[in-house]
Design a protein around this motif. Structure first.
Motif, PDB file in Angstrom:
ATOM      1  N   VAL A  42       3.713   2.689 -23.174  1.00 39.07           N
ATOM      2  CA  VAL A  42       4.479   3.033 -21.928  1.00 39.07           C
ATOM      3  C   VAL A  42       5.948   3.306 -22.338  1.00 39.07           C
ATOM      4  CG1 VAL A  42       5.242   2.334 -19.615  1.00 39.07           C
ATOM      5  CG2 VAL A  42       2.899   2.166 -20.495  1.00 39.07           C
ATOM      6  N   ARG A  43       6.642   2.589 -23.132  1.00 38.52           N
ATOM      7  CA  ARG A  43       7.993   2.801 -23.478  1.00 38.52           C
ATOM      8  C   ARG A  43       8.059   4.205 -24.252  1.00 38.52           C
ATOM      9  NH1 ARG A  43       7.804  -2.756 -24.107  1.00 38.52           N
ATOM     10  NH2 ARG A  43       7.280  -2.607 -26.607  1.00 38.52           N
ATOM     11  N   GLN A  44       7.216   4.344 -25.167  1.00 41.62           N
ATOM     12  CA  GLN A  44       7.146   5.571 -25.829  1.00 41.62           C
ATOM     13  C   GLN A  44       7.344   7.033 -24.954  1.00 41.62           C
ATOM     14  OE1 GLN A  44       4.335   5.753 -28.807  1.00 41.62           O
ATOM     15  NE2 GLN A  44       5.251   4.024 -30.014  1.00 41.62           N
ATOM     16  N   ALA A  92      -2.986   6.951 -22.724  1.00 42.16           N
ATOM     17  CA  ALA A  92      -4.380   7.419 -22.261  1.00 42.16           C
ATOM     18  C   ALA A  92      -5.485   6.704 -23.028  1.00 42.16           C
ATOM     19  CB  ALA A  92      -4.657   8.770 -21.853  1.00 42.16           C
ATOM     20  N   LEU A  93      -5.011   6.884 -24.554  1.00 44.40           N
ATOM     21  CA  LEU A  93      -6.178   6.409 -25.200  1.00 44.40           C
ATOM     22  C   LEU A  93      -6.064   4.718 -25.456  1.00 44.40           C
ATOM     23  CD1 LEU A  93      -5.668   9.043 -28.227  1.00 44.40           C
ATOM     24  CD2 LEU A  93      -7.389   8.951 -26.478  1.00 44.40           C
ATOM     25  N   ARG A 103      -0.169   7.162 -12.858  1.00 46.63           N
ATOM     26  CA  ARG A 103       1.363   6.997 -12.837  1.00 46.63           C
ATOM     27  C   ARG A 103       2.003   7.758 -14.016  1.00 46.63           C
ATOM     28  NH1 ARG A 103       2.892   4.602  -7.881  1.00 46.63           N
ATOM     29  NH2 ARG A 103       1.044   3.540  -7.499  1.00 46.63           N
ATOM     30  N   ALA A 104       1.545   7.500 -15.300  1.00 49.18           N
ATOM     31  CA  ALA A 104       2.116   8.255 -16.505  1.00 49.18           C
ATOM     32  C   ALA A 104       1.857   9.670 -16.258  1.00 49.18           C
ATOM     33  CB  ALA A 104       1.085   7.718 -17.682  1.00 49.18           C
ATOM     34  N   GLU A 105       0.522  10.267 -15.749  1.00 44.90           N
ATOM     35  CA  GLU A 105       0.428  11.706 -15.689  1.00 44.90           C
ATOM     36  C   GLU A 105       1.221  12.094 -14.664  1.00 44.90           C
ATOM     37  OE1 GLU A 105      -2.019  14.168 -16.531  1.00 44.90           O
ATOM     38  OE2 GLU A 105      -2.541  12.705 -18.124  1.00 44.90           O
ATOM     39  N   ALA A 106       1.670  11.357 -13.363  1.00 42.62           N
ATOM     40  CA  ALA A 106       2.766  11.852 -12.573  1.00 42.62           C
ATOM     41  C   ALA A 106       4.155  11.781 -12.912  1.00 42.62           C
ATOM     42  CB  ALA A 106       2.715  11.013 -11.255  1.00 42.62           C
TER      43      ALA A 106
END
Length: 159
Positions: A42-44, A92-93, A103-106
């Motif tokens: 997430v940080r990356q 995602a992996l 949320r990451a996609e958005a």
């Protein structure tokens, strides 16, 4: 003889309890390592998104100041976009959590979609009112999706 049977059963029970306890500790350690790996992903992603947004807003500022985008500027933005995609895919992996993935996609797409805003001509240091409105809305959207991803990751970590 009963004493021997009781002693053997006690030894077996102790061994089983030890194995179960060790398995529980191993599962907890694996779960903690997974949460750490996920937090790192997430940080990356957040770092890649921030870099992409930074390059976009520098482009907007340069165009407002009358400076044309160079090939190097464009290449840096394209690399930054690829880093967002790579970081999003890496996250995602390592998770199947739908909320976190969404949320990451958005957040990733809110940043990438910045480049879809047609800037058009600059007059007196600014774009047309509709472009300025679109830029403001996009800035707000990227901040909101960024913060939503941070909150979702924090919630996941607390589980």
């Amino acid at each position: 003889m009963w004493a021997s049977i009781v002693a053997v059963l006690g030894t077996l029970a102790g061994t089983v309890l030890g194995v179960l306890s060790q398995q529980h500790l191993d599962r907890r350690a694996r779960a903690e390592r997974h949460r750490d790996e996920l937090a790192d992903k997430v940080r990356q992603l957040l770092k890649a998104i921030v870099l992409y947004r930074e390059l976009h807003w520098l482009l907007v500022a340069d165009i407002r100041d009358g400076r044309a985008e160079t090939r190097e500027d464009r290449a840096a933005r394209y690399r930054a976009r690829s880093e967002v995609t790579d970081a999003r895919d890496a996250l995602a992996l390592v998770t199947t959590d739908r909320d976190l993935i969404e949320r990451a996609e958005a957040a990733a797409w809110a940043a990438i979609d910045l480049s879809d805003i047609e800037l058009g001509p600059v007059t007196e240091g600014g774009f047309t009112p509709d472009v300025e409105t679109a830029l403001t809305a996009a800035r707000d959207r990227t901040r909101a999706t960024h913060n939503a991803l941070v909150r979702a990751a924090r919630a996941y970590r607390r589980r």
